[in-house]
Design a protein around this motif. Structure first.
Motif, PDB file in Angstrom:
ATOM      1  N   ASP A   2      25.312  30.813  25.120  1.00 42.97           N
ATOM      2  CA  ASP A   2      26.918  31.237  25.316  1.00 42.97           C
ATOM      3  C   ASP A   2      27.327  30.478  26.567  1.00 42.97           C
ATOM      4  OD1 ASP A   2      29.332  31.975  24.536  1.00 42.97           O
ATOM      5  OD2 ASP A   2      28.775  34.328  25.254  1.00 42.97           O
ATOM      6  N   ILE A   3      28.394  29.976  26.679  1.00 42.65           N
ATOM      7  CA  ILE A   3      28.953  29.120  27.856  1.00 42.65           C
ATOM      8  C   ILE A   3      29.720  30.123  28.669  1.00 42.65           C
ATOM      9  CG2 ILE A   3      31.225  28.369  26.902  1.00 42.65           C
ATOM     10  CD1 ILE A   3      29.857  25.606  28.437  1.00 42.65           C
ATOM     11  N   ASP A   4      29.869  31.497  28.261  1.00 38.19           N
ATOM     12  CA  ASP A   4      30.779  32.492  29.136  1.00 38.19           C
ATOM     13  C   ASP A   4      29.843  32.885  30.206  1.00 38.19           C
ATOM     14  OD1 ASP A   4      32.959  32.166  27.396  1.00 38.19           O
ATOM     15  OD2 ASP A   4      32.456  33.882  26.277  1.00 38.19           O
ATOM     16  N   ILE A   5      28.824  32.743  30.176  1.00 40.24           N
ATOM     17  CA  ILE A   5      27.840  33.511  31.260  1.00 40.24           C
ATOM     18  C   ILE A   5      27.701  32.437  32.308  1.00 40.24           C
ATOM     19  CG2 ILE A   5      25.721  32.477  30.308  1.00 40.24           C
ATOM     20  CD1 ILE A   5      25.847  35.774  31.652  1.00 40.24           C
ATOM     21  N   ILE A   6      28.071  31.169  32.093  1.00 44.16           N
ATOM     22  CA  ILE A   6      28.132  30.141  33.234  1.00 44.16           C
ATOM     23  C   ILE A   6      29.344  30.356  33.873  1.00 44.16           C
ATOM     24  CG2 ILE A   6      28.466  27.742  33.831  1.00 44.16           C
ATOM     25  CD1 ILE A   6      26.562  27.404  31.429  1.00 44.16           C
ATOM     26  N   PHE A   7      30.496  30.592  33.291  1.00 40.34           N
ATOM     27  CA  PHE A   7      31.682  30.850  33.826  1.00 40.34           C
ATOM     28  C   PHE A   7      31.778  32.110  34.876  1.00 40.34           C
ATOM     29  CE2 PHE A   7      33.555  28.147  30.328  1.00 40.34           C
ATOM     30  CZ  PHE A   7      33.706  27.199  31.302  1.00 40.34           C
ATOM     31  N   LYS A   8      31.009  33.135  34.126  1.00 38.09           N
ATOM     32  CA  LYS A   8      30.869  34.511  34.845  1.00 38.09           C
ATOM     33  C   LYS A   8      30.160  34.257  36.074  1.00 38.09           C
ATOM     34  CE  LYS A   8      31.041  37.743  30.806  1.00 38.09           C
ATOM     35  NZ  LYS A   8      30.226  38.731  30.083  1.00 38.09           N
ATOM     36  N   VAL A   9      28.908  33.665  36.044  1.00 35.30           N
ATOM     37  CA  VAL A   9      28.262  33.529  37.185  1.00 35.30           C
ATOM     38  C   VAL A   9      29.009  32.607  38.265  1.00 35.30           C
ATOM     39  CG1 VAL A   9      26.037  32.211  38.053  1.00 35.30           C
ATOM     40  CG2 VAL A   9      25.859  33.546  36.050  1.00 35.30           C
ATOM     41  N   GLY A  10      29.632  31.565  37.922  1.00 32.50           N
ATOM     42  CA  GLY A  10      30.334  30.799  38.668  1.00 32.50           C
ATOM     43  C   GLY A  10      31.620  31.601  39.172  1.00 32.50           C
ATOM     44  N   ALA A  11      32.199  32.385  38.666  1.00 29.05           N
ATOM     45  CA  ALA A  11      33.352  33.319  39.263  1.00 29.05           C
ATOM     46  C   ALA A  11      32.813  34.316  40.299  1.00 29.05           C
ATOM     47  CB  ALA A  11      33.920  34.057  38.271  1.00 29.05           C
ATOM     48  N   ILE A  12      31.646  34.799  39.868  1.00 30.52           N
ATOM     49  CA  ILE A  12      30.892  35.945  40.808  1.00 30.52           C
ATOM     50  C   ILE A  12      30.503  35.025  42.042  1.00 30.52           C
ATOM     51  CG2 ILE A  12      29.032  37.125  41.314  1.00 30.52           C
ATOM     52  CD1 ILE A  12      28.857  37.772  38.100  1.00 30.52           C
ATOM     53  N   GLY A  13      30.075  33.696  41.984  1.00 27.08           N
ATOM     54  CA  GLY A  13      29.590  32.902  43.139  1.00 27.08           C
ATOM     55  C   GLY A  13      31.039  32.553  44.022  1.00 27.08           C
ATOM     56  N   ILE A  14      32.229  32.183  43.344  1.00 23.51           N
ATOM     57  CA  ILE A  14      33.218  32.013  44.064  1.00 23.51           C
ATOM     58  C   ILE A  14      33.666  33.064  44.942  1.00 23.51           C
ATOM     59  CG2 ILE A  14      35.558  31.089  43.933  1.00 23.51           C
ATOM     60  CD1 ILE A  14      34.521  29.548  41.778  1.00 23.51           C
ATOM     61  N   LEU A  15      33.655  34.434  44.079  1.00 23.97           N
ATOM     62  CA  LEU A  15      34.182  35.544  44.837  1.00 23.97           C
ATOM     63  C   LEU A  15      33.398  36.089  46.130  1.00 23.97           C
ATOM     64  CD1 LEU A  15      35.332  37.723  41.845  1.00 23.97           C
ATOM     65  CD2 LEU A  15      37.016  36.760  43.523  1.00 23.97           C
ATOM     66  N   VAL A  16      32.109  35.893  45.794  1.00 31.26           N
ATOM     67  CA  VAL A  16      31.162  36.374  46.815  1.00 31.26           C
ATOM     68  C   VAL A  16      31.139  35.433  47.970  1.00 31.26           C
ATOM     69  CG1 VAL A  16      28.541  36.469  47.755  1.00 31.26           C
ATOM     70  CG2 VAL A  16      29.387  37.395  45.512  1.00 31.26           C
ATOM     71  N   ALA A  17      31.636  34.121  47.840  1.00 33.14           N
ATOM     72  CA  ALA A  17      31.865  33.075  49.020  1.00 33.14           C
ATOM     73  C   ALA A  17      33.002  33.334  49.800  1.00 33.14           C
ATOM     74  CB  ALA A  17      31.740  31.668  48.353  1.00 33.14           C
ATOM     75  N   VAL A  18      33.828  33.805  49.027  1.00 37.20           N
ATOM     76  CA  VAL A  18      35.415  33.909  49.667  1.00 37.20           C
ATOM     77  C   VAL A  18      35.304  35.269  50.507  1.00 37.20           C
ATOM     78  CG1 VAL A  18      37.699  34.575  49.256  1.00 37.20           C
ATOM     79  CG2 VAL A  18      36.745  32.773  47.978  1.00 37.20           C
ATOM     80  N   PHE A  19      34.694  36.411  49.865  1.00 34.40           N
ATOM     81  CA  PHE A  19      34.740  37.460  50.650  1.00 34.40           C
ATOM     82  C   PHE A  19      33.719  37.433  51.840  1.00 34.40           C
ATOM     83  CE2 PHE A  19      35.762  40.041  46.675  1.00 34.40           C
ATOM     84  CZ  PHE A  19      37.069  40.246  47.187  1.00 34.40           C
ATOM     85  N   ASN A  20      32.684  36.812  51.775  1.00 35.44           N
ATOM     86  CA  ASN A  20      31.405  36.353  52.678  1.00 35.44           C
ATOM     87  C   ASN A  20      32.411  35.604  53.834  1.00 35.44           C
ATOM     88  OD1 ASN A  20      29.269  36.023  54.415  1.00 35.44           O
ATOM     89  ND2 ASN A  20      28.257  34.834  52.685  1.00 35.44           N
ATOM     90  N   GLN A  21      32.987  34.616  53.351  1.00 36.78           N
ATOM     91  CA  GLN A  21      33.747  33.918  54.736  1.00 36.78           C
ATOM     92  C   GLN A  21      34.822  34.732  55.459  1.00 36.78           C
ATOM     93  OE1 GLN A  21      33.133  30.783  55.986  1.00 36.78           O
ATOM     94  NE2 GLN A  21      31.617  30.621  54.870  1.00 36.78           N
ATOM     95  N   ILE A  22      35.674  35.600  54.718  1.00 39.73           N
ATOM     96  CA  ILE A  22      36.471  36.436  55.426  1.00 39.73           C
ATOM     97  C   ILE A  22      35.850  37.297  56.279  1.00 39.73           C
ATOM     98  CG2 ILE A  22      38.247  38.054  54.738  1.00 39.73           C
ATOM     99  CD1 ILE A  22      38.980  36.794  52.207  1.00 39.73           C
ATOM    100  N   LEU A  23      34.653  38.134  55.807  1.00 39.77           N
ATOM    101  CA  LEU A  23      34.209  39.135  56.449  1.00 39.77           C
ATOM    102  C   LEU A  23      33.240  38.334  57.746  1.00 39.77           C
ATOM    103  CD1 LEU A  23      32.703  41.411  53.556  1.00 39.77           C
ATOM    104  CD2 LEU A  23      34.401  42.078  55.338  1.00 39.77           C
ATOM    105  N   SER A  24      32.794  37.414  57.568  1.00 36.10           N
ATOM    106  CA  SER A  24      32.167  36.696  58.713  1.00 36.10           C
ATOM    107  C   SER A  24      33.121  35.974  59.630  1.00 36.10           C
ATOM    108  CB  SER A  24      31.235  35.528  58.333  1.00 36.10           C
ATOM    109  OG  SER A  24      30.284  35.891  57.221  1.00 36.10           O
ATOM    110  N   ARG A  25      34.259  35.644  59.599  1.00 30.40           N
ATOM    111  CA  ARG A  25      35.343  35.288  60.131  1.00 30.40           C
ATOM    112  C   ARG A  25      35.984  36.696  60.995  1.00 30.40           C
ATOM    113  NH1 ARG A  25      36.439  29.555  60.052  1.00 30.40           N
ATOM    114  NH2 ARG A  25      35.192  28.670  58.165  1.00 30.40           N
ATOM    115  N   THR A  26      35.909  37.673  60.500  1.00 32.12           N
ATOM    116  CA  THR A  26      36.367  38.814  61.143  1.00 32.12           C
ATOM    117  C   THR A  26      35.353  39.695  61.885  1.00 32.12           C
ATOM    118  OG1 THR A  26      36.018  40.195  59.040  1.00 32.12           O
ATOM    119  CG2 THR A  26      38.169  39.099  59.450  1.00 32.12           C
ATOM    120  N   GLY A  27      34.062  39.102  61.903  1.00 32.23           N
ATOM    121  CA  GLY A  27      33.128  39.719  62.868  1.00 32.23           C
ATOM    122  C   GLY A  27      32.343  40.834  61.990  1.00 32.23           C
TER     123      GLY A  27
END
Length: 65
Positions: A2-27
């Motif tokens: 099922d190709i949906d799992i690839i999109f789910k993993v990609g979406a989770i990766g993008i969200l984690v990367a965005v939150f990680n950058q935001i939290l890292s830059r705020t200390g």
């Protein structure tokens, strides 16, 4: 597969990367680490669920009990 799992993993990766950058830059490096760890755990849970389905399918195909 099922190709949906690839999109789910990609979406989770993008969200984690965005939150990680935001939290890292705020200390807030500790919270960023926990967000990354939570993302890895969620993706691993998805993969484990898929592996369980695969093993059940193999057992039914080869009539293993």
């Amino acid at each position: 597969m099922d190709i949906d799992i690839i999109f789910k993993v990609g979406a989770i990766g993008i969200l984690v990367a965005v939150f990680n950058q935001i939290l890292s830059r705020t200390g807030r490096d500790e919270q960023a680490m926990f967000i990354t760890l939570a993302g890895v755990i969620v993706v691993m849970a998805l993969i484990i669920n898929m592996m369980n389905d695969l093993f059940i399918e193999v057992k039914t195909i080869f009539n293993l009990y």
